[in-house]
Scaffold this motif. Structure first.
Motif, short mmCIF file in Angstrom:
data_model
loop_
_atom_site.label_atom_id
_atom_site.label_comp_id
_atom_site.label_asym_id
_atom_site.label_seq_id
_atom_site.Cartn_x
_atom_site.Cartn_y
_atom_site.Cartn_z
N ASN A 152 68.63 30.95 13.24
CA ASN A 152 68.76 31.83 14.40
C ASN A 152 69.36 33.06 13.94
N PHE A 160 70.09 38.08 17.88
CA PHE A 160 68.89 37.93 18.91
C PHE A 160 69.51 37.45 20.14
N ALA A 203 67.87 36.45 23.67
CA ALA A 203 66.55 36.06 24.38
C ALA A 203 66.43 36.81 25.56
N PRO A 204 65.30 37.61 25.77
CA PRO A 204 65.43 38.27 27.17
C PRO A 204 65.04 37.14 28.08
N GLN A 205 65.23 37.69 29.67
CA GLN A 205 65.16 36.79 30.47
C GLN A 205 63.97 37.01 31.56
N ILE A 206 63.28 36.23 32.06
CA ILE A 206 62.14 36.42 32.67
C ILE A 206 62.81 37.09 34.23
N GLN A 224 60.27 34.02 40.97
CA GLN A 224 59.99 34.20 39.37
C GLN A 224 58.62 34.00 39.55
N LYS A 225 58.12 34.83 38.46
CA LYS A 225 56.53 34.90 38.28
C LYS A 225 55.52 34.37 39.57
N ARG A 251 59.65 32.91 20.20
CA ARG A 251 60.60 32.89 21.04
C ARG A 251 60.35 33.25 22.41
N PRO A 299 60.72 34.65 26.48
CA PRO A 299 61.91 34.66 27.20
C PRO A 299 62.44 33.39 28.09
N VAL A 300 63.54 33.63 28.15
CA VAL A 300 64.40 32.32 29.17
C VAL A 300 63.70 32.39 30.67
N GLY A 329 64.56 30.15 25.55
CA GLY A 329 64.63 31.21 24.60
C GLY A 329 64.61 30.63 23.02
#
Lengths: 266, 408
Positions: free
Chosen positions: A18, A22, A24-27, A57-58, B335, B337-338, B360
């Motif tokens: 890992n 990094f 992680a981006p969020q939706i 979301q989405k 990976r 996104p969350v 993620g």
């Protein structure tokens, strides 16, 4: 040497590397007001129930409710807001993080062409009311959820394991359950078919699907070196072409090199 | 629970014989008409079913568990094993949900190829359905005819991806290959011939007295039942509800092609048979429109998103950075996104949904497979009651269930 740390609460596969920088981006979660239909749905729900969180979301509305309200919320969604389908219903295991299950109900309204998700959190031993009275499709979904996670449901007419055998130990989709089964699982079939007293003779079930034993002629074919079932493996080459002189009716000495390949289909 | 041992097997405390007209029949799991490993415990009153209890799980492989232990690309071939009659539909459902999760736009040519494969799979699945259903009901000839045509669809798919059953013909981000030379000609030949073949089947079955007697008013699913039990696909449209995800929530280029959504209002097995026939014709219609669309597209077949998708092979072999990215994507995995996403597609059997919860990590935190057959099998416990034992096989065959996706 120190023994490497392994997390007992989550034995699922983890990334071996890992990047520490990094993130992680969020939706993105959009406000419910951005969609008129969903805004109306939410206002109807808010008037009756306690809504903990709601966002889009989405393109799908996500609503967090109190687990005690689940039946009445779904009843309202079906009767007043014309969500006529419960497409899917299951749980997510957050036991390691907060000792909770996240339950989701995936809804569909064919008249409004909208999908939404009703979600709630319950504690591990908390009892969830069955929604089978509202949507029959919850019947097997709830049985599967109990089978896979051990979520306790009340008011279901036939609450029994669905996919696993009735006397299976533990619930396989929990994060504490290893992919290849636990200690009990490797003896399950031996005990069931032969009896416990055969454990020493037969040994535990081989659960590594990638294992190949070249000396095992029970479970592995030896192409071009075929031997009878269970016999010692041999290096002698076996010919697979049809051998009988004169042939039988229809098949007359089949030779692969003489086989004809069709050029056209029709 | 009763104490189980080798000499006293466990039968859920069911008495298999009784003195009066009641009898309990154990149907399956190894029954040629069970379409896989369906075990049905039927309580009979004379010849009528008074209670039906489907028992599943004989093909359970724990796909959702496997998904949690695999990187996203690794899981794609596993989805082949769900609905193995139309494997591309599963591949596609999974690929689309991951693409939605990472917000990826697929090149136009890939979309056209995907749609071609999906419609070929739909035809192949419907042909297989007709074959096995007719065989269950007693019409052997149809089986031989439909398997001939199904062979042509499988040949076309094999020409494209090299596999006939477990295709894995879709990748996350596009398709692996362009159409081979001469493939379109083969497709053209096939779709020009198929309507004639469908007319042949209908000529054999439509007015066939036995076929009509076995199917008409058998396995009636009312619209209320269909909604409550979560039916989808032909099972739902067979109950008079016009809902086709391709039409209502169009994905790929389904909003650019013209096709009708056939609906049957008779709610019985015969209506669903007519519906399947019409759906095949509509698939042919879609395929016909796709051929000129394919010619107009530019040659890209994979999306450009270096963070998630490996670069094309030439680039990997010539550019160092692409090679590094490819290495990371293969060894560690992408990976996303969350967040979470639920994507439903219209598979030949109905609504195939993938719910993915991503934290993620390269492994999905939770992946739920929503298989249409799962809900159709649950429905059996209601629609079988009151039917004759002989019709049970017809209804199971008509429901178009596939055990790969029920047990997952």
């Amino acid at each position: 040497m120190m023994r490497s740390y392994s997390d007992k609460h989550n034995v699922q596969k983890k990334s071996y590397y890992n990047d520490r920088y990094f993130v992680a981006p969020q939706i993105p979660k959009e406000a419910v007001e951005s969609d008129d239909v969903f805004a109306n749905d939410l206002s109807v729900l808010k008037a009756k129930f306690e809504i903990q969180e709601a966002y889009i979301q989405k393109g799908q509305l996500v609503v967090y409710i109190d687990p005690k309200d689940n039946v009445s919320v779904l009843q309202t969604l079906r009767d007043e807001l014309s969500y006529n389908f419960l497409s899917e219903h299951s749980a997510i295991d957050w036991l390691a993080k907060s000792g909770e299950f996240e339950i989701f109900y995936q809804m569909l309204s064919t008249s409004k062409r909208k999908r939404m998700r009703v979600k709630c959190f319950i504690k591990e031993k908390e009892v969830l009311k069955s929604v089978i009275g509202v949507y029959k499709s919850a019947d097997w979904a709830e049985r599967e959820m109990y089978d896979m996670f051990g979520v306790i449901i009340s008011g279901h007419p036939y609450m029994k394991r669905l996919l696993m055998p009735d006397d299976w130990y533990d619930h396989p989709l929990r994060k504490t359950y290893p992919l290849h089964g636990d200690e009990v699982a490797q003896w399950y079939e031996i005990d069931k078919i032969f009896g416990k007293e055969y454990r020493d003779i037969i040994g535990p079930e081989e659960r590594d699907s990638a294992r190949v034993d070249v000396n095992d002629t029970y479970r592995f074919a030896h192409l071009n070196h075929e031997v009878p079932f269970g016999a010692e493996p041999s290096q002698e080459k076996t010919v697979t072409d049809y051998q009988e002189e004169g042939g039988v009716f229809i098949v007359k000495k089949l030779k692969k090199e003489d086989a004809k390949i069709l050029k056209e289909r029709y | 629970m009763q104490k189980v041992n080798r000499l006293k097997p466990f039968f859920e405390n069911i008495a298999f014989e009784r003195e009066d007209n009641h009898m309990i029949v154990n149907f399956g799991p190894q029954h040629p008409s069970a379409h896989g490993q369906l075990r049905l415990i039927l309580e009979l009153d004379g010849e009528k079913v008074s209670k039906a209890t489907p028992d599943i799980g004989y093909l359970h492989r724990g796909m959702e568990k496997m998904a949690e232990n695999m990187i996203y690309n690794e899981f794609l071939p596993t989805t082949d094993r769900m609905d193995y009659i139309a494997a591309t539909a599963n591949n596609y459902g999974f690929a689309l949900s991951v693409e939605k999760l990472i917000g990826l736009e697929v090149p136009r040519r890939a979309k056209v190829i995907r749609m071609m494969l999906l419609e070929l799979n739909r035809i192949s699945s419907h042909l297989f359905w007709l074959a096995t259903h007719a065989l269950d009901v007693g019409a052997m000839t149809i089986f031989l005819y439909t398997f001939r045509e199904r062979e042509y669809t499988l040949d076309l798919i094999e020409d494209y991806c090299g596999a006939r059953l477990t295709h894995s013909s879709v990748r996350i981000g596009g398709v692996p290959l362009d159409l081979p030379k001469g493939w379109i000609d083969g497709l053209n030949k096939f779709i020009n011939h198929l309507p004639l073949d469908i007319a042949d089947y209908e000529g054999l079955l439509d007015q066939n007295r036995i076929w009509k007697m076995r199917l008409e008013d058998v396995g009636v699913v009312s619209p209320e039942q269909a909604q409550s039990w979560g039916c989808s696909g032909p099972m739902l449209r067979g109950s008079g509800i016009a809902w086709d995800i391709r039409k209502e929530e169009p994905y790929e280029l389904y909003d650019e092609v013209e096709f009708d959504v056939p609906v049957s209002t008779t709610c019985d097995s015969y209506g669903r048979y007519k519906l399947h026939m019409e759906e095949m014709r509509q698939s042919v219609r879609i395929l016909k429109q796709l051929i000129p669309m394919y010619a107009e597209t530019s040659p890209e077949i994979m999306a450009h998103a270096p963070q998630y998708i490996s670069a094309p092979k030439e680039q990997i072999m010539t550019q160092n950075y692409s090679l590094m990215q490819h290495f990371v994507l293969v060894t560690q995995g992408m990976r996303p996104p969350v967040g979470e996403v639920y994507v439903a597609t219209e598979s030949p059997k109905g609504e195939l949904g993938f719910y993915i919860n991503s934290q993620g990590d390269p492994y999905p935190y939770r992946l739920k497979l929503r298989a249409p057959s799962f809900f159709h099998t649950a429905l059996l416990q209601e629609i079988l009651v009151g039917e004759y034992l002989a019709d049970v096989v017809a209804i199971i065959g008509n429901a178009n269930i596939v055990f790969g996706e029920i047990d997952r």
